[in-house]
Design an enzyme around this catalytic site. Structure first.
Site, PDB file in Angstrom:
ATOM      1  NE  ARG A 103      -4.193   1.945   0.979  1.00 55.81           N
ATOM      2  CZ  ARG A 103      -4.911   2.104  -0.057  1.00 55.81           C
ATOM      3  NH1 ARG A 103      -4.995   1.902  -1.413  1.00 55.81           N
ATOM      4  NH2 ARG A 103      -5.918   2.924   0.317  1.00 55.81           N
ATOM      5  CB  THR A 376      -9.051  -0.480  -7.503  1.00 56.65           C
ATOM      6  OG1 THR A 376      -8.906   0.678  -6.919  1.00 56.65           O
ATOM      7  CG2 THR A 376      -8.286  -1.469  -6.878  1.00 56.65           C
ATOM      8  CB  THR A 394      -5.656   1.010  -6.164  1.00 57.36           C
ATOM      9  OG1 THR A 394      -6.378   2.210  -6.561  1.00 57.36           O
ATOM     10  CG2 THR A 394      -5.163   0.987  -5.084  1.00 57.36           C
ATOM     11  CG  ASN A 396      -7.998   6.375  -4.692  1.00 51.63           C
ATOM     12  OD1 ASN A 396      -8.941   5.788  -4.393  1.00 51.63           O
ATOM     13  ND2 ASN A 396      -8.149   7.644  -3.881  1.00 51.63           N
ATOM     14  CB  SER A 447      -6.873  -0.116   1.267  1.00 48.17           C
ATOM     15  OG  SER A 447      -7.157  -0.994   0.025  1.00 48.17           O
ATOM     16  CB  SER A 448     -12.260  -0.947   0.003  1.00 45.34           C
ATOM     17  OG  SER A 448     -12.931   0.279   0.643  1.00 45.34           O
ATOM     18  N   GLY A 468     -13.481  -1.197  -7.140  1.00 47.55           N
ATOM     19  CA  GLY A 468     -14.774  -0.509  -6.720  1.00 47.55           C
ATOM     20  C   GLY A 468     -14.578   0.317  -5.725  1.00 47.55           C
ATOM     21  N   GLY A 469     -13.442   0.630  -5.038  1.00 49.10           N
ATOM     22  CA  GLY A 469     -13.510   1.599  -4.135  1.00 49.10           C
ATOM     23  C   GLY A 469     -14.252   0.894  -2.989  1.00 49.10           C
TER      24      GLY A 469
HETATM   25  N1  GLY Z   1      -8.101   3.115  -3.425  1.00 47.90           N
HETATM   26  C1  GLY Z   1      -9.057   2.051  -3.499  1.00 47.90           C
HETATM   27  C2  GLY Z   1      -8.667   1.317  -2.113  1.00 47.90           C
HETATM   28  O1  GLY Z   1      -7.497   1.138  -1.826  1.00 47.90           O
HETATM   29  O2  GLY Z   1      -9.718   0.987  -1.470  1.00 47.90           O
END
Ligand code: GLY
Length: 563
Positions: A103, A376, A394, A396, A447-448, A468-469
């Site tokens: 990340r 992503t 990602t 983002n 993050s998701s 998909g955020g």
């Molecule tokens: N930027 C998308 C995530 O990391 O959730």
């Protein structure tokens, strides 16, 4: 002499073999693959083919995942990247589970209130666009960290990406649309024009050649991670920062480390689920959500029944309320993971679930205990030895910060927006957060991304993930429930309409083709429904009775390859 000839012949046969497989000017999208030896599924057919060519050369799933990821950085610039970050989850044939966190990190000069103006108002345009929006990229460090589980030399793994960048490839309709849509942003947020900008409109069938990116990839091939984090590439990144309002420094780059973390492993009925720990919120939310439905009669309710959608939506709501308050980088903030995922806490939270009507987010809030565009991308790989790899990576937002590093040819992320710029102020995905996810130097933003592997009898059964955020975790949740509870085919599990709730805003988000009769009944129960074009782009592999099935999401150019 004879030895040299044999080596030359071997190299030649490998080259011509890979050229036979990867045809940058003539390729087609394959949504479904079934076979026995191995499969790769990703957001772009050329990237899936790059991975497949590596499997066929004797590489394992990790080798193929590295080649696919690097190829995505070339052929899918909207999300594939070397200027972003991500997570890898793997289950190796020796039984070991591996998770690698690459990340992005806040630069050393980042500060808690860096996106607030003098009045204390958040300036989200700064966390979302241009130089100041970028975290320190992690992708290349992640790839080198995973290399110890790979088999083939790195120079073979990166070659398809170099070839695709150098020779170019024919772009698809969605790619042309994306590049045209962001043209003004590329010009506004980069110090120099780039391969992504053309005087005329991009059209399907045009060739995208990325010479500067090819040269960056060659520096990485020749110098390893230092080819990115030090030397000429680092100089280009820092100089790009200085031409804008960016703050990433040489030291930030040199000191970036990917981290191998302890995988999240939990039981769901007869299955074992392996997923990514924090800073992936999925590592907390997915176990919570699966436990919340474990004692419910899901099979009796059935797929897309009002009862099932209602229950799963309320589960989403409860879990996301906790996300907003408690989740952040565990290296900086004490997250009560054990409590949040404990049976007692889950049982307590489920007391708030009313089977008859929609919950109300303002009344629910987080539990009592002492935040994305879709850009992503995910790839899933399985090899003939039983190794499985799931990587979500990602920038983002679409094309990240839209800042292209001058001379280096790649886009930087706008991941700083995944921090909570100010408690309670929604980010680009409408997600709110608090102290746990506040900005601090060298901290990783929440993050998701939820790359996930399901084991059955201790062997890989499903390899799943999606962009998909904030919808990522709820999409993965649905894909798992669709297969494990509703017995949907893999194709349906991936492609049938999905839904999402994230506590705030208090709305049930559904894809446009969601069944109307179900929506009418949900509205009557008190839900505010919001329709969106698409939720995620799931790449899934299922391994059952020796047969490998791969499905690329129909929502994009996603494509499966195998042999
Ligand atoms: N930027 C998308 C995530 O990391 O959730």
């Amino acid at each position: 002499m004879k030895k040299h000839l044999i080596v030359l012949l071997l190299v030649f046969s490998q080259l011509s073999y890979s050229q036979q497989i990867i045809q940058p000017f003539d390729y087609s999208i394959q949504k479904n693959f079934k076979g026995k030896n191995g499969a790769v599924v990703s957001a772009h057919p050329l990237a899936s083919q790059a991975g497949l060519s590596i499997l066929k050369k004797g590489g394992n799933a990790v080798d193929a995942a590295i080649a696919t990821q690097l190829a995505l950085a070339v052929v899918y610039p909207g999300a594939g990247n070397i200027g972003g970050g991500g997570f890898m989850v793997a289950h190796l044939s020796n039984g070991k589970n591996v998770t690698i966190d690459f990340r992005e990190m806040a630069p050393g000069k980042a500060s808690r209130d860096m996106y607030l103006n003098a009045k204390g108002e958040s300036q989200l345009t700064l966390s979302q666009n241009g130089h100041l929006a970028s975290g320190v990229p992690g992708t290349i460090a992640g790839i080198f960290s995973s290399l110890k589980y790979a088999r083939l030399p790195f120079k073979i793994l990166i070659q398809p990406a170099i070839d695709l960048a150098e020779k170019g490839f024919v772009i698809t309709v969605p790619e042309a649309r994306g590049l045209n849509h962001y043209k003004n942003d590329f010009l506004k947020y980069s110090s120099k024009t780039s391969a992504f900008v053309k005087n005329t409109q991009w059209q399907k069938g045009d060739t995208l050649i990325q010479t500067e990116l090819a040269n960056t990839l060659k520096r990485i091939r020749d110098n390893g991670a230092k080819g990115f984090y030090e030397g000429a590439t680092a100089k280009m990144i820092v100089e790009e920062m200085q031409k804008g309002n960016g703050i990433i420094s040489y030291n930030d780059l040199k000191n970036y480390k990917a981290k191998e973390r302890k995988p999240v492993v939990f039981k769901y009925k007869d299955y074992t689920i392996v997923t990514m720990p924090l800073p992936s919120s999925g590592g907390v939310l997915l176990p919570m959500m699966m436990k919340m439905i474990a004692n419910q009669p899901m099979q009796d309710y059935g797929f897309h029944s009002v009862k099932a959608v209602h229950l799963m939506t309320e589960v989403d709501r409860l879990a996301y309320a906790d996300r907003a308050k408690f989740l952040g980088d565990v290296d900086f903030y004490k997250v009560p993971v054990k409590t949040l995922t404990s049976d007692a806490y889950i049982a307590e939270r489920m007391k708030l679930y009313d089977p008859e009507k929609a919950g109300v987010s303002t009344k629910i809030g987080p539990g009592e205990i002492p935040h994305e565009s879709d850009e992503t991308t995910h790839l899933s790989v399985y090899d003939k030895d039983g190794n499985a790899v799931a990587i979500t990576t990602t920038l983002n937002g679409g094309y990240g910060s839209r800042t292209v590093v001058a001379g280096a040819g790649f886009l930087l992320n706008n991941e700083m927006d995944d921090f909570s710029a100010k408690p309670g102020v929604p980010n680009m995905y409408g997600a709110v957060g608090g102290e746990a996810n506040a900005i601090a130097p060298h901290k990783r933003m929440l993050s998701s991304m939820t790359p996930t592997i399901v084991l059955k009898n201790d062997k890989p059964y499903l390899v799943v993930g999606t962009p998909g955020g904030t919808t990522i975790t709820t999409s993965v949740f649905q894909s798992l429930v669709n297969v494990l509870e509703f017995n949907l085919s893999l194709d349906d599990a991936v492609n049938k309409p999905k839904f999402h709730h994230q506590w705030l805003p208090d709305e049930l988000v559904v894809e446009e083709n969601f069944p109307e009769d179900v929506l009418e009944q949900l509205s009557a129960m008190g839900y505010t429904i919001k329709k969106v074009g698409g939720i995620g782009r799931t790449e899934a592999i299922k391994i059952d009775k020796g047969m490998i099935e791969a499905v690329g999401d129909h929502r994009g150019d996603d494509s499966a390859a195998g042999y």
